[in-house]
Design an enzyme around this catalytic site. Sequence first.
Site, PDB file in Angstrom:
ATOM      1  CB  SER A 142      62.730 -38.043 -34.107  1.00 41.52           C
ATOM      2  OG  SER A 142      61.457 -38.694 -34.363  1.00 41.52           O
ATOM      3  CE1 TYR A 155      62.312 -36.575 -39.455  1.00 41.24           C
ATOM      4  CE2 TYR A 155      61.293 -38.142 -38.076  1.00 41.24           C
ATOM      5  CZ  TYR A 155      61.890 -36.820 -38.135  1.00 41.24           C
ATOM      6  OH  TYR A 155      61.885 -36.135 -37.250  1.00 41.24           O
TER       7      TYR A 155
END
Length: 258
Positions: A142, A155
């Site tokens: 990501s 995350y």
Amino acid sequence: MFRLDNKVAVITGGGSGIGQAIAKVFAAQGANVHIIELNEDGGKQTAADIAAAGGSAQVHACNVAQQAAVVSTMDKIITAAGRIDILVNCAGIAHVGKLEGTTEEDLDRIYNVNVKGTYNCMFAVIKQMKEQKGGVILNVASIASSVGIPDRFAYSMSKGAVLTMTLSVAKDYINDGIRCNCVSPARVHTPFVDGFIAKNYPGKEQEMFEKLSKTQPIGRMAKPDEVGTLALFLCSSEAGFITGCDYPLDGGFIKLNN
């Protein structure tokens, strides 16, 4: 170009979103796709769509956080198909919250799927790839691996780990003919995004969708198929000189958001 004929490709999280798009793109390019999915119904729908388009796909219900189950599933695929040429680690979950809003349970939940799940799948295929003297691993990281994202403590931790695991595997197995890269998407328009907006911003769905879209300088979210085509390139023989790299798919987020 970018054909995957006779390649055995294992894709985790292939029942929805980015994983589903990758599975469909790979199958369209000739791969024999194996979907590993906790949500078996979602995986079956992806496989049905692939079959309807003339492709080949099988579904394996498995929790990537459980190593014994992952090893058993990969062994079954190897026994049936004879090899695993490509592994795409796409299964992942999200968490919204700063450090103080992240409980130990939250951290463990994210770690078990995003970090341990990625590790488990690579662990389960690496021996076979060494024996066959080649293979490709692609991990879905990501932009949170590279830049600070608000309210994404757990995350971001997990995706940072995915990036560095990618670099380690690329380094350690380069002489075994194994390539390992990762892609780092910004926001991608998936059912998860729609569900998140509907749950947290009822009555303001369109407003929030536009706001989140515009956080990418290009002015919109990515499409799952755009991640799929990048994944296709990186797993194809045309990308045979690429390993140990992270590819942002971010609409300019990392470099232009200033």
